[in-house]
Enzyme design. Structure first.
Site, PDB file in Angstrom:
ATOM      1  CG  ASP A 188      -1.858   1.012   1.251  1.00  0.00           C
ATOM      2  OD1 ASP A 188      -2.235   1.624   0.167  1.00  0.00           O
ATOM      3  OD2 ASP A 188      -2.271   1.384   2.207  1.00  0.00           O
ATOM      4  CD  GLU A 429      -0.397  -5.736   7.522  1.00  0.00           C
ATOM      5  OE1 GLU A 429      -0.534  -5.767   6.213  1.00  0.00           O
ATOM      6  OE2 GLU A 429      -0.962  -5.252   8.341  1.00  0.00           O
ATOM      7  CE1 TYR A 494      -4.762   1.091   9.919  1.00  0.00           C
ATOM      8  CE2 TYR A 494      -4.017  -1.127   9.527  1.00  0.00           C
ATOM      9  CZ  TYR A 494      -3.820   0.333   9.739  1.00  0.00           C
ATOM     10  OH  TYR A 494      -2.500   0.532   9.484  1.00  0.00           O
ATOM     11  CD  GLU A 530       0.795  -0.680   9.317  1.00  0.00           C
ATOM     12  OE1 GLU A 530      -0.462  -0.686   8.940  1.00  0.00           O
ATOM     13  OE2 GLU A 530       1.901  -0.828   8.863  1.00  0.00           O
TER      14      GLU A 530
END
Ligand code: BDP
Length: 618
Positions: A188, A429, A494, A530
């Site tokens: 990303d 990740e 998230y 994150e």
């Protein structure tokens, strides 16, 4: 008959190709080029010639002898950011510059160092093949003494491409993910390409210091440094000098088989820590100290990093990591280096009260580490291992593992003497599924194989460095068992954004329960590396709503509150420090990830003010 001829020809041709273009030796980047009495550096930053080669005909047409019909590009720089018509172009390009080399460099070793060529680079000097390197955001160097011309200008030509492939790291063009993006990066951030960092020439004496490794420790009030010196050429002795606190300590070193170790004791040592980032000057001279063959100096700090069951310990005391995942990204610069931007970002991080950051998702320009050493920032140094998966096609997996091993070695060699680097992050990740967004789990056997492959990378970095913590960053719904390999459990989360959208409360609840579960299972300190929400600066609502500044602030607050309620949480890194460019996709408005607490041009959003109030109490 014809075929035999063709076969022999091909074999011969391949052979020539392989031997003409050397591959770089990681050891050659261990010490950054410096200027002193016996070493020289010539920075080639400036305007270079540049030419696109979409049909890849440049080698056949001998572009390496000089480019014609070309345009001008800045080096360092990302071509996608300088040329609008090449924004999404990732295929072959050529760079050229010319330089004289001072005659005082004659009879020295002469190297070229490219600080970043994303992704692969082939170098010619004066039309002669020099070397080939694959991999991004790490330097590489080649000995070029035999191709140099004296008393005239030397032509340096570099061919670069940044094609996206499942055999590369970071990965690209991976089939099977649910989210398409253009360019098809499986990560990303925008695949900014080219010579993103400086290119330098440097000279070294005939006999020289090739590597210095400082392993810091202390006992009571005495600093204990192991300084490992590695040399090239004939040398039997060296001297290690540590200066600081108005004192100088000198230790002689016996060099045997190009290696020696100095055990240095520093009485009343002043330890490095964020509140007092004290640096000692370490200097190694080779041969007689009065007439050294080579001298190398670097700044380093004395500190230890460890953990207990709940916290990260710096010099034996708990330390809480407050800060960000960042990116090297800015308008016009793309991913290229700018010291002004580095200083600006550090100033803004200090303004928020942050004490640390992660080099997401690749090693950054070296000035970040120098500044962090001086300013007392703690760094989690990350490899370019993003979008990494350990399943699927075995040839591709093998290629990814090969480049990952190279990255680990190159990152370690370049950054190992920085006291600011407290942890190595092996990968961001990593997954046992084929691609991000692919939900079908692989078979039990595949999962075990994936874990075994991933473990190899941990083993490698642990064997290189026993003075730092080793971790990786776990993805939402990713393999949990891999955390048994790490010193600190780091997760990107998230909840309340990608899941239960619009419900911060539900998101924070999920986070809280998950953290408890992880801690119960592993009994290791945890951190959230994150968490964040895309936010369009200037978009507001009375009642927080996704994409507004209020939602981002409340989201961050809720996560920080959860962390505060758990004594085993050892750090919180907001994603991201600033908005950054990405490939175009349905979930990236305008081709941007807008999770920055600063805009891309570094204006604070409401969340930045909120962080300052919490982290700085202002
Ligand atoms: C995480 C990735 C990061 C992304 C972030 C996001 O580590 O690179 O930018 O998600 O979606 O999974 O904003």
């Amino acid at each position: 008959m014809k075929f035999t001829f063709l076969f022999v020809f091909l074999l011969f041709g391949i052979n020539i190709y392989a031997t003409d273009f050397k591959t770089s030796k990681p050891k050659d980047i261990a010490l950054a080029p410096i200027q002193n009495n016996v070493r020289n550096v010539l920075d080639l930053s400036g305007m270079w010639k540049f030419k696109k080669d979409s049909a890849n005909i440049g080698e056949q047409q001998a572009y390496y002898n000089g480019l014609t019909n070309c345009r001008t590009i800045s080096v360092p720089g990302s071509w996608n950011a300088q040329f609008d018509d090449m924004r999404d172009y990732l295929d072959w390009v050529w760079y050229e510059t010319d330089t004289y080399i001072p005659s005082s460099w004659k009879d020295q070793n002469i190297f070229i160092r490219v600080n970043d060529a994303t992704y692969s680079a082939k170098i010619w000097i004066n039309g002669k093949p020099v070397g080939y390197h694959e991999g991004c955001h790490v330097p590489f160097a080649f000995d070029i003494a035999n191709v140099i011309k004296w008393d005239q200008s030397n032509k340096i030509v570099i061919k670069v491409e940044n094609q996206l492939s499942p055999s590369r790291v970071p990965t690209g063009n991976v089939k099977g993910g649910s989210l398409a993006s253009n360019p098809a990066a499986n990560y990303d951030f925008f695949p900014y390409s080219g010579l993103n960092r400086s290119v330098v020439l440097y000279s070294l004496p005939k006999t020289y210091i090739q590597d210095i490794t400082v392993k810091p420790n202390y006992e009571g009030t005495t600093g204990l440094l192991d300084v490992i010196v590695e040399t090239k050429g004939k040398a039997t002795k060296a001297t290690v000098t540590i200066s600081g606190q108005g004192k100088e300590i000198t230790v002689p070193v016996k060099i045997q088989n190009n290696k020696g170790i100095a055990k240095v004791k520093i009485p009343n040592v002043r330890l490095w820590c964020p509140e007092d980032p004290y640096l000692y000057m370490l200097s190694v001279s080779l041969g007689e100290k009065s007439n050294p063959k080579d001298i190398y100096s670097l700044k380093t700090g004395v500190r230890t990093v460890s953990t207990n069951a709940k916290q990260i310990l710096l010099n034996g005391k708990p330390v809480y990591l407050k800060g960000f995942g960042r990116h090297e990204d800015f308008p016009v610069l793309g991913r290229s280096s700018s010291n002004s931007l580095i200083v600006k970002d550090f100033e803004l991080m200090k303004w928020t009260g942050a004490n640390s950051f992660r080099t997401a998702h690749y090693p950054y320009d070296e000035e970040n580490y120098n500044l962090a050493d001086r300013e007392g920032f703690m760094i989690i140094g990350e490899t370019p291992g993003v979008g990494l998966y350990f399943s699927g096609d075995s040839a591709e997996l093998k290629a990814r593992q090969t480049i990952m091993k190279q990255y680990i070695e190159e990152m370690y060699l370049r950054d190992k003497n920085h006291p600011s680097v407290i942890m190595w992050c092996v990968a961001n990740e990593p997954n046992d599924k084929v691609a991000l967004g692919q939900m079908s789990a692989s078979s039990k056997e595949d999962k075990a194989k994936a874990e075994a492959e991933f473990e190899k990378l941990f083993t490698q970095i642990r064997s290189l460095d026993d003075t730092r913590l080793i971790m990786y960053v776990g993805v939402m719904m990713g393999p949990i068992n891999w955390f048994k390999l790490t010193d600190v459990i780091a997760i990107n989360r998230y909840w309340g954004w990608y899941t239960s959208p619009g419900s911060i409360e539900q998101g924070a609840n999920t986070l809280s329960k998950e953290l408890d579960r992880l801690y119960r299972k592993f009994k290791k300190p945890c951190m959230v590396t994150e968490f964040g929400a895309d936010t369009y600066a200037g978009f507001n609502a009375v009642t927080p709503e996704m994409f507004t500044e209020e939602y981002q602030k409340e989201f961050i607050k809720a996560y920080l509150d959860v962390a505060d309620s758990k004594d085993f949480v050892t750090g919180m890194h907001v994603w991201n420090f600033a908005d950054f460019k990405t490939s175009q996709s349905m979930i990236r408005f305008g081709g941007y990830n807008l999770k920055g607490v600063f805009t891309r041009d570094r204006r604070p959003k409401m969340a930045a003010h909120y962080l300052r109030s919490v982290w700085k109490g202002q």
